[in-house]
Structures are given as structure tokens and as C-alpha cells.
Write an enzyme that holds these catalytic residues in place. Structure first.
Site, short mmCIF file in Angstrom:
data_model
loop_
_atom_site.label_atom_id
_atom_site.label_comp_id
_atom_site.label_asym_id
_atom_site.label_seq_id
_atom_site.Cartn_x
_atom_site.Cartn_y
_atom_site.Cartn_z
N ASP A 116 12.93 1.72 -4.48
CA ASP A 116 12.37 0.99 -5.63
C ASP A 116 11.28 1.87 -6.24
O ASP A 116 10.87 2.86 -5.63
CB ASP A 116 11.75 -0.34 -5.14
CG ASP A 116 11.06 -1.10 -6.27
OD1 ASP A 116 11.64 -1.20 -7.36
OD2 ASP A 116 9.93 -1.59 -6.06
N SER A 117 10.80 1.48 -7.40
CA SER A 117 9.71 2.22 -8.04
C SER A 117 8.43 2.14 -7.21
O SER A 117 7.51 2.92 -7.42
CB SER A 117 9.44 1.64 -9.42
OG SER A 117 8.97 0.31 -9.28
N TYR A 155 8.30 1.86 -13.42
CA TYR A 155 9.47 2.36 -14.14
C TYR A 155 9.66 1.59 -15.46
O TYR A 155 10.17 2.12 -16.43
CB TYR A 155 10.75 2.15 -13.32
CG TYR A 155 10.97 3.13 -12.18
CD1 TYR A 155 10.08 4.16 -11.90
CD2 TYR A 155 12.11 2.99 -11.37
CE1 TYR A 155 10.32 5.02 -10.83
CE2 TYR A 155 12.36 3.86 -10.32
CZ TYR A 155 11.46 4.87 -10.05
OH TYR A 155 11.71 5.73 -9.00
N GLY A 156 9.25 0.31 -15.43
CA GLY A 156 9.56 -0.58 -16.55
C GLY A 156 8.92 -0.20 -17.86
O GLY A 156 9.37 -0.62 -18.93
N CYS A 191 15.80 -2.35 -7.26
CA CYS A 191 14.99 -2.32 -8.47
C CYS A 191 15.90 -2.65 -9.66
O CYS A 191 16.90 -1.97 -9.87
CB CYS A 191 14.41 -0.91 -8.61
SG CYS A 191 13.51 -0.62 -10.14
N ASN A 192 15.56 -3.70 -10.38
CA ASN A 192 16.38 -4.08 -11.54
C ASN A 192 16.37 -2.99 -12.60
O ASN A 192 17.39 -2.69 -13.22
CB ASN A 192 15.83 -5.36 -12.17
CG ASN A 192 16.05 -6.57 -11.30
OD1 ASN A 192 17.03 -7.27 -11.43
ND2 ASN A 192 15.13 -6.79 -10.38
N THR A 193 15.20 -2.41 -12.82
CA THR A 193 15.05 -1.41 -13.88
C THR A 193 15.90 -0.18 -13.57
O THR A 193 16.64 0.32 -14.44
CB THR A 193 13.56 -1.01 -14.02
OG1 THR A 193 12.77 -2.20 -14.03
CG2 THR A 193 13.32 -0.21 -15.26
N GLU A 210 1.37 -4.05 -6.99
CA GLU A 210 1.08 -2.78 -6.30
C GLU A 210 -0.36 -2.77 -5.78
O GLU A 210 -0.66 -2.13 -4.79
CB GLU A 210 1.31 -1.59 -7.25
CG GLU A 210 2.76 -1.37 -7.64
CD GLU A 210 3.60 -0.59 -6.61
OE1 GLU A 210 3.12 0.43 -6.10
OE2 GLU A 210 4.74 -1.03 -6.33
N CYS A 246 12.66 -8.89 -11.50
CA CYS A 246 12.01 -7.66 -11.03
C CYS A 246 11.66 -7.90 -9.57
O CYS A 246 11.15 -8.97 -9.21
CB CYS A 246 10.74 -7.39 -11.84
SG CYS A 246 9.69 -6.10 -11.14
N THR A 247 11.95 -6.90 -8.73
CA THR A 247 11.79 -7.13 -7.28
C THR A 247 10.33 -7.22 -6.84
O THR A 247 10.05 -7.60 -5.70
CB THR A 247 12.51 -6.02 -6.49
OG1 THR A 247 12.04 -4.74 -6.94
CG2 THR A 247 14.01 -6.12 -6.67
N HIS A 248 9.40 -6.88 -7.73
CA HIS A 248 7.99 -7.08 -7.39
C HIS A 248 7.59 -8.56 -7.46
O HIS A 248 6.67 -8.98 -6.77
CB HIS A 248 7.09 -6.30 -8.35
CG HIS A 248 7.00 -4.83 -8.07
ND1 HIS A 248 8.04 -3.96 -8.28
CD2 HIS A 248 5.97 -4.07 -7.60
CE1 HIS A 248 7.66 -2.73 -7.95
NE2 HIS A 248 6.41 -2.77 -7.53
#
Ligand code: DGL
Length: 278
Positions: A17-18, A49-50, A80-82, A158, A190-192
Site C-alpha cells: 500500500d502507499s 498516492y491519491g 490500495c484502491n488508488t 498515517e 481507501c484502505t486507510h
């Protein structure tokens, strides 16, 4: 001679993931496939990344996937969706292992929604991707899909600011207009964002459906491993004491990201997080 402890394909699975958001997917994979060895890469030095260009996301995804292949992985999950929206096709076209991507849960949301109004929270890059448009056209015909880009939320996660005042204000700013328009299903694209669930619930209450993709992705990974005969199998009683190898990498030298990874991964990390200079 002692029987082998593990049979089948014992190579690890790569997940990236980012940053730390993909841990919301990794925990579902670890729960469903507890014997599989996993390598996780968080690209915190190059996140979010988004808000970056498509070529940045593609380049980072390719470099990380090549690193994972060098580690001998048998499959790669883009947590990561992005990165899925921008790089899944590229990776599938160039790499020899199965690539499992994820996408906003439009299909189940369309089934669940009674008002026919669905909210999607995601990064700017996912919101403007042709992939989201394609999913909406395919699975949500006749429904209203309200796509909301959420700049700033990834940074809050983050920084482990899951319930701070600033995070709650941002969430209210993004979610309240969707509720006001009648959304009764909310997709975390979004996985966050699953790490913000308690703060999100404070705003939505318990009535609306909130959908995330970690579990369906873990199930899809399981199907693909089976189809390709790539599962690791631990026979008989060995399963009760078997511990898979879990390895964690982050591209940032900043300890705050390492600490965040440790905090979100509740099992004790036997090995320190390694820095990945790519
Ligand atoms: N966690 C990622 C996603 O699912 C990306 C967040 C970001 O770096 O912008 O889209």
C-alpha cells in the site's frame, strides 16, 4: 523421517500500500489464511498516492512489485484502491504471479441501499478513475452514487490521529453532505479509512451500512491460491503450533511510520520494520 511441517507452495504472499492503510487488508488476510507467510510493504516515503500523478503511482507500484518478486512471492495483493485503479492492469500484463487488486464496494452497496443513494469516500485519484466510473455503470444502474474525495484523511491515519478533533472535523465535512442527500450506504474506498471507523460511526450513527473491502479481498486471494494450487497446507496437529513468517517493510526512514505500523498491527512484531530504499 519426520513428516514435512508445511506442504503445498510455501512461498510468501506480497501485500503493499502507499503506507499503513493496507494493514486493514493484511489483518483480514492473516485471519483467513493464518499459515501463509506475508511480506508487507508500506510506501510512506512516497505517500499519499491519491494526490499524486498516475505515473507516480504506476512507477512506485512497479518498483514495489519487482522488490516483492525478488523476495520470491507467489502472489501480490495491491492493498490500495488508488494503486489498483492506476497500476493493476500494468502489473498483470508484465508479471508472472497472480495480482489481486481491490475496488470500492459498489456492487454490495447497490444491493444494500434502500434509498438508492450511495456515498463513496476515497482519494481524489480513485474518485476520478475510469475504474470507479466503470463499476458505477455496471453495478449501480438507477442508483445515485455520490463520490466524495477526501484529501487530508490519509495523512491523519498515517499520523495515527484516528479520533482527534481535526480528524473528526474533516470527516464531518466530507460525510455530512452525503447523509443530507439521503445516502444510506457508505463505501470506504481507501484502505486507510477503516482505521477511522469509530470516528465515522460517531457521525453516521448505527443505521447506515458502511462497507470496506479487506475481507472480500482476503476471500478472493484464497480462491485464487486454490485455483492456481498455490496454497500452503499445514497437515494435522502441526497447525496448532505453526507460526508463519511475517515481514514488514517501509520506504520511510521516519520512525513515526514504523511506530504507526506497530500500533496498528496488534500482534507483537517479532522482527523490526525494515527500511526499503527504492
Ligand atoms: N490506501 C490507499 C487507497 O486505498 C491510498 C491512500 C493514498 O496514499 O492516498 O487508496
Amino acid at each position: 523421517m519426520l513428516p514435512p511441517i508445511a506442504i503445498g507452495d510455501i512461498c510468501p504472499i506480497g501485500v503493499f500500500d502507499s503506507g499503513i492503510g493496507g494493514l486493514s487488508v493484511l489483518r483480514e488476510i492473516h485471519q483467513l489464511l493464518p499459515h501463509e507467510s506475508l511480506i508487507y510493504v508500506g510506501d510512506s516515503a512516497h505517500a499519499p498516492y491519491g494526490d499524486r500523478s498516475a505515473s507516480h503511482v504506476r512507477k512506485r507500484s512497479r518498483l514495489i512489485a519487482e522488490f516483492l518478486l525478488d523476495q520470491g512471492v507467489k502472489a501480490i495483493v495491491i492493498a490500495c484502491n488508488t494503486a489498483t485503479a492506476e497500476a493493476a492492469e500494468l502489473l498483470r500484463g508484465t508479471l508472472d504471479v497472480p495480482i489481486i487488486g481491490l475496488e470500492p464496494a459498489i456492487k454490495p452497496a447497490a444491493r444494500l441501499s434502500k434509498s438508492g443513494i450511495i456515498g463513496v469516500l476515497a482519494t481524489q485519484r480513485t474518485i476520478s478513475s475510469s475504474r470507479l466510473l466503470g463499476l458505477t455503470e455496471r453495478y449501480a444502474k438507477g442508483k445515485k452514487v455520490l463520490a466524495q474525495a477526501c484529501p487530508g484523511l490519509v495523512e491523519q491515519v498515517e499520523a495515527c490521529e484516528f479520533q482527534s478533533e481535526e480528524t473528526e472535523q474533516l470527516l464531518r465535512h466530507y460525510i455530512q453532505p452525503l447523509l443530507d442527500q439521503g445516502a444510506d450506504a457508505l463505501i470506504l474506498g481507501c484502505t486507510h479509512y477503516p482505521f477511522l471507523l469509530p470516528a465515522i460511526r460517531k457521525i453516521t450513527g448505527s443505521e447506515i451500512d458502511i462497507l470496506e473491502t479487506g475481507k472480500p479481498v482476503a476471500e478472493q486471494l484464497q480462491r485464487i491460491l486454490k485455483q492456481n494450487q498455490l496454497e500452503k497446507i499445514i497437515p494435522g496437529t502441526a497447525a496448532t503450533f505453526y507460526h508463519p513468517d511475517l515481514r514488514f517493510f517501509n520506504s520511510s526512514h521516519d520512525k513515526k511510520y514504523h511506530n504507526a505500523m506497530k500500533k496498528l498491527w496488534h500482534d507483537p512484531l517479532e522482527n523490526e520494520i525494515q527500511i526499503l530504499d527504492l
